[in-house]
Design an enzyme around this catalytic site. Structure first.
Site, short mmCIF file in Angstrom:
data_model
loop_
_atom_site.label_atom_id
_atom_site.label_comp_id
_atom_site.label_asym_id
_atom_site.label_seq_id
_atom_site.Cartn_x
_atom_site.Cartn_y
_atom_site.Cartn_z
N GLY A 46 0.85 -1.19 0.00
CA GLY A 46 0.00 0.00 0.00
C GLY A 46 0.88 1.23 0.00
CD GLN A 51 3.46 5.84 2.89
OE1 GLN A 51 2.53 5.30 2.31
NE2 GLN A 51 4.42 5.15 3.51
CB CYS A 94 5.10 2.34 7.83
SG CYS A 94 4.64 3.83 6.92
CG LEU A 95 6.89 1.15 1.93
CD1 LEU A 95 6.24 1.41 0.58
CD2 LEU A 95 8.09 0.22 1.78
CG HIS A 136 -0.68 1.39 7.35
ND1 HIS A 136 0.25 0.95 8.27
CD2 HIS A 136 0.01 2.14 6.45
CE1 HIS A 136 1.45 1.44 7.94
NE2 HIS A 136 1.33 2.15 6.84
CD GLU A 137 -1.30 2.47 2.77
OE1 GLU A 137 -0.76 3.60 2.80
OE2 GLU A 137 -0.65 1.42 2.91
CG HIS A 140 0.31 6.93 5.65
ND1 HIS A 140 1.45 7.36 6.28
CD2 HIS A 140 0.51 5.60 5.41
CE1 HIS A 140 2.29 6.34 6.42
NE2 HIS A 140 1.74 5.25 5.90
O1 GNR Z 1 4.08 -2.49 2.64
C1 GNR Z 1 3.44 -2.33 3.68
N1 GNR Z 1 3.12 -3.40 4.44
C2 GNR Z 1 2.23 -3.36 5.50
C3 GNR Z 1 2.19 -4.44 6.35
C4 GNR Z 1 1.32 -4.45 7.41
C5 GNR Z 1 0.46 -3.39 7.61
C6 GNR Z 1 0.50 -2.30 6.77
C7 GNR Z 1 1.38 -2.29 5.71
S1 GNR Z 1 1.40 -0.92 4.65
C8 GNR Z 1 3.06 -0.97 4.12
C9 GNR Z 1 3.33 0.08 3.06
C10 GNR Z 1 3.09 1.46 3.64
O2 GNR Z 1 3.84 2.03 4.37
N2 GNR Z 1 1.94 2.02 3.36
O3 GNR Z 1 1.62 3.22 3.88
NI NI Z 2 2.69 3.35 5.75
#
Ligand code: GNR
Ligand code: NI
Length: 173
Positions: A46, A51, A94-95, A136-137, A140
């Site tokens: 995601g 980001q 999270c990236l 999660h997205e 952000h």
């Molecule tokens: O790649 C991602 N893996 C992930 C694993 C568990 C819960 C959420 C994520 S999202 C993350 C990519 C990211 O930072 N998206 O904002």
């Molecule tokens: Ni993230």
């Protein structure tokens, strides 16, 4: 198509509220396509526009695991319109918080309403990893990182480490 730079915490842009998209036009579609390419290159499942330093309410998702295969999904102005009472815990990453992971509890199932890549309104019921990821997205877009949902002790430990690593990288140049 282009691979964009992913910013990492602590960066003030990751703490800001992103603005709704007025219309899914060619510029937004370009952003969505670049975000998907960036997410694939990372790799991740995601990615949210802040980001890549763009404070607009746009996210992309693509989950390709044995248990779950969905996407790619492109969403503008996503909102949770329904959430289950029961929660699920997932070990999130999270990236923008590279190489750190923590268990986070969120509603196990959510229904998300959004505009797709063609600007059409959609309602999608999400469960499993997709439910976790879409929440999660959307976080952000509201300036919230998964580390904001864990203990302050653990969060500060992670943030200090990220600052130290950034300084070391800068000194190496
Ligand atoms: O790649 C991602 N893996 C992930 C694993 C568990 C819960 C959420 C994520 S999202 C993350 C990519 C990211 O930072 N998206 O904002
Ligand atoms: Ni993230």
């Amino acid at each position: 198509m282009a691979i964009l730079h992913i910013i990492t915490a602590p960066d003030p842009r990751l703490k800001q509220l992103s603005a709704p998209v007025a219309k899914v036009d060619a510029e937004i579609r370009q952003l969505m396509d670049d975000m998907l390419e960036t997410m694939h290159a990372a790799p991740g499942i995601g990615l949210a526009a802040p980001q890549v330093g763009v404070l607009k309410r746009v996210i992309v998702l693509e989950i390709d695991r044995e248990e779950t295969k969905v996407g790619p999904l492109f969403m503008a102005n996503p909102e949770i319109v329904d959430a289950s009472d029961d929660d699920a815990i997932y070990n999130e990453g999270c990236l923008s918080v590279p190489e750190h992971y923590a268990d986070v509890s969120r509603p196990a199932e959510v229904t998300v309403r959004y505009l797709d890549r063609d600007g059409k309104r959609q309602d999608l019921k999400c469960e499993g990893l997709l439910a976790t990821c879409v929440q999660h997205e959307i976080d952000h877009l509201d300036g919230i990182l998964f580390i904001d949902k864990i203990s302050a002790l653990k969060r500060n430990m992670i943030l200090r480490k990220l600052v130290k690593e950034r300084k070391e990288r800068e000194n190496a140049l």
